[in-house]
Design a protein around this motif. Structure first.
Motif, mmCIF file in Angstrom:
data_model
loop_
_atom_site.group_PDB
_atom_site.id
_atom_site.type_symbol
_atom_site.label_atom_id
_atom_site.label_comp_id
_atom_site.label_asym_id
_atom_site.label_seq_id
_atom_site.Cartn_x
_atom_site.Cartn_y
_atom_site.Cartn_z
ATOM 1 N N SER A 26 0.828 -1.204 0.000
ATOM 2 C CA SER A 26 0.000 0.000 0.000
ATOM 3 C C SER A 26 0.870 1.265 0.000
ATOM 4 N N LYS A 27 1.974 1.245 0.750
ATOM 5 C CA LYS A 27 2.856 2.421 0.762
ATOM 6 C C LYS A 27 3.489 2.619 -0.613
ATOM 7 N N ARG A 28 3.895 1.527 -1.262
ATOM 8 C CA ARG A 28 4.459 1.642 -2.610
ATOM 9 C C ARG A 28 3.411 2.199 -3.575
ATOM 10 N N PHE A 29 2.164 1.752 -3.420
ATOM 11 C CA PHE A 29 1.063 2.242 -4.255
ATOM 12 C C PHE A 29 0.876 3.748 -4.058
ATOM 13 N N TYR A 30 0.861 4.197 -2.806
ATOM 14 C CA TYR A 30 0.657 5.613 -2.524
ATOM 15 C C TYR A 30 1.821 6.452 -3.051
ATOM 16 N N ILE A 31 3.025 5.938 -2.938
ATOM 17 C CA ILE A 31 4.185 6.670 -3.446
ATOM 18 C C ILE A 31 4.098 6.809 -4.957
ATOM 19 N N THR A 32 3.867 5.692 -5.634
ATOM 20 C CA THR A 32 3.828 5.708 -7.096
ATOM 21 C C THR A 32 2.719 6.604 -7.618
ATOM 22 N N ILE A 70 2.521 25.851 -1.956
ATOM 23 C CA ILE A 70 1.279 26.052 -2.706
ATOM 24 C C ILE A 70 0.603 24.703 -2.958
ATOM 25 N N GLY A 71 1.383 23.718 -3.390
ATOM 26 C CA GLY A 71 0.822 22.396 -3.667
ATOM 27 C C GLY A 71 0.240 21.740 -2.432
ATOM 28 N N GLU A 72 0.945 21.843 -1.322
ATOM 29 C CA GLU A 72 0.417 21.260 -0.081
ATOM 30 C C GLU A 72 -0.906 21.927 0.304
ATOM 31 N N LYS A 73 -0.972 23.254 0.186
ATOM 32 C CA LYS A 73 -2.216 23.967 0.510
ATOM 33 C C LYS A 73 -3.352 23.505 -0.396
ATOM 34 N N MET A 74 -3.051 23.310 -1.672
ATOM 35 C CA MET A 74 -4.083 22.848 -2.605
ATOM 36 C C MET A 74 -4.643 21.502 -2.162
ATOM 37 N N LEU A 75 -3.751 20.581 -1.802
ATOM 38 C CA LEU A 75 -4.208 19.259 -1.388
ATOM 39 C C LEU A 75 -4.958 19.316 -0.061
ATOM 40 N N LYS A 76 -4.512 20.163 0.840
ATOM 41 C CA LYS A 76 -5.200 20.281 2.133
ATOM 42 C C LYS A 76 -6.563 20.948 1.997
ATOM 43 N N ASN A 77 -6.783 21.655 0.892
ATOM 44 C CA ASN A 77 -8.096 22.241 0.645
ATOM 45 C C ASN A 77 -9.109 21.215 0.151
ATOM 46 N N LEU A 78 -8.655 20.011 -0.125
ATOM 47 C CA LEU A 78 -9.564 18.924 -0.496
ATOM 48 C C LEU A 78 -10.126 18.320 0.798
ATOM 49 N N GLU A 79 -10.877 19.109 1.538
ATOM 50 C CA GLU A 79 -11.314 18.740 2.883
ATOM 51 C C GLU A 79 -11.965 17.366 2.955
ATOM 52 N N LEU A 80 -12.754 17.026 1.997
ATOM 53 C CA LEU A 80 -13.473 15.757 2.009
ATOM 54 C C LEU A 80 -12.522 14.561 2.023
ATOM 55 N N TYR A 81 -11.318 14.711 1.481
ATOM 56 C CA TYR A 81 -10.398 13.590 1.317
ATOM 57 C C TYR A 81 -9.212 13.615 2.279
ATOM 58 N N ASP A 83 -8.578 12.487 5.128
ATOM 59 C CA ASP A 83 -8.238 11.253 5.848
ATOM 60 C C ASP A 83 -7.780 10.135 4.919
ATOM 61 N N GLU A 84 -7.775 10.389 3.634
ATOM 62 C CA GLU A 84 -7.352 9.376 2.672
ATOM 63 C C GLU A 84 -5.825 9.232 2.698
ATOM 64 N N PRO A 85 -5.320 8.002 2.825
ATOM 65 C CA PRO A 85 -3.861 7.810 2.854
ATOM 66 C C PRO A 85 -3.157 8.351 1.613
ATOM 67 N N LEU A 86 -3.784 8.270 0.450
ATOM 68 C CA LEU A 86 -3.157 8.783 -0.768
ATOM 69 C C LEU A 86 -2.927 10.296 -0.663
ATOM 70 N N ILE A 87 -3.888 11.025 -0.146
ATOM 71 C CA ILE A 87 -3.756 12.477 -0.012
ATOM 72 C C ILE A 87 -2.725 12.813 1.064
ATOM 73 N N LYS A 88 -2.730 12.095 2.177
ATOM 74 C CA LYS A 88 -1.728 12.328 3.224
ATOM 75 C C LYS A 88 -0.319 12.089 2.679
ATOM 76 N N THR A 89 -0.155 11.003 1.939
ATOM 77 C CA THR A 89 1.153 10.701 1.343
ATOM 78 C C THR A 89 1.537 11.766 0.328
ATOM 79 N N ALA A 90 0.597 12.152 -0.507
ATOM 80 C CA ALA A 90 0.868 13.175 -1.529
ATOM 81 C C ALA A 90 1.257 14.497 -0.866
ATOM 82 N N CYS A 91 0.621 14.851 0.242
ATOM 83 C CA CYS A 91 0.968 16.097 0.934
ATOM 84 C C CYS A 91 2.428 16.082 1.379
ATOM 85 N N GLU A 92 2.891 14.957 1.906
ATOM 86 C CA GLU A 92 4.293 14.852 2.320
ATOM 87 C C GLU A 92 5.227 14.997 1.123
ATOM 88 N N MET A 93 4.894 14.319 0.032
ATOM 89 C CA MET A 93 5.745 14.385 -1.158
ATOM 90 C C MET A 93 5.783 15.792 -1.730
#
Length: 180
Positions: A26-32, A70-81, A83-93
Motif C-alpha cells: 500500500s505504501k508503494r502504491f501511494y508513493i507511485t 502552494i501544492g500542499e495547501k491545494m491538497l489540504k483544501n480537499l477537505e473531504l479527502y 483522511d485518505e492515505p493517498l492524499i496524506k502521502t501526496a501532501c508529504e511528497m
C-alpha cells in the motif's frame, strides 16, 4: 500528459526496488500514484518563471520554491479527502520533495532522517527525471553524467539509501533509460 506518464513510470521503477527495505504494497502504491501530484503547486507559479530559458534570478528562484507550499495547501483544501492515505502521502511528497539530506533544501530545511522516506524517494526520482529530460533551461544530460551527479549527491542532496538504489538501476543496464 506523456511527461506525467514517464514520471510515474520512473517512480514505479525505483519503488519496485524497495522490497528489501520493507515498504508495504500500500505504501508503494501511494508513493507511485501520489508522486504524480508532487509538482502540482507549480500551477501557482507564473509561466514566465516556469518556462524561462536560462538560470532563474534569486527572486525568481524564491518564487519557484513556493510551489511546494502552494501544492500542499491545494491538497489540504480537499477537505473531504483529508483522511485518505493517498492524499496524506501526496501532501508529504509535495511539501518535502526538495528537501536535501544535508538540510540545505526547502521549504523547511529538514535534514537526514527528518525527511519522510517517501519524500526522499521522490527527490532522487525527480532529480533523475529532470536530468534525463529536455528542459527550457538545458538539454537532457547523458546517462553517465546523470550517474555522476547522483553519486556526487549521495549524503548531501540525496538520502544515500535511495540514491544508491537509483544508481543500481542505472548500472544494471548501461543503456538504461527510463524514458524509452
Amino acid at each position: 500528459r506523456r511527461q506525467r506518464q514517464m514520471c510515474i513510470r520512473d517512480r514505479e521503477k525505483i519503488v519496485q526496488k524497495t522490497d528489501k527495505y520493507h515498504l508495504s504494497w500500500s505504501k508503494r502504491f501511494y508513493i507511485t500514484n501520489g508522486s504524480a501530484l508532487h509538482d502540482i503547486g507549480k500551477i501557482g507559479i507564473p509561466e514566465e518563471i516556469l518556462n524561462k530559458p536560462g538560470k532563474l534570478t534569486k527572486e525568481e528562484y524564491e518564487i519557484m520554491k513556493e510551489h511546494t507550499v502552494i501544492g500542499e495547501k491545494m491538497l489540504k483544501n480537499l477537505e473531504l479527502y483529508q483522511d485518505e492515505p493517498l492524499i496524506k502521502t501526496a501532501c508529504e511528497m509535495v511539501r518535502w520533495h526538495h528537501e536535501r539530506y544535508d538540510g540545505k533544501g526547502y521549504p523547511d530545511g529538514l535534514k537526514g532522517e527528518e525527511i519522510p522516506e517517501i519524500s526522499a524517494i521522490i527527490a532522487v526520482a525527480d532529480a533523475y527525471d529532470a536530468m534525463t529530460s529536455n528542459r527550457s533551461y538545458r538539454k537532457l544530460l547523458p546517462q553517465e553524467t546523470v550517474k555522476q551527479e547522483i553519486e556526487k549527491g549521495l549524503g548531501t542532496q540525496f538520502n544515500p539509501k535511495w540514491g544508491k538504489i537509483m544508481l543500481k538501476l542505472i548500472e544494471k543496464d548501461k543503456d538504461y533509460k527510463m524514458h524509452q
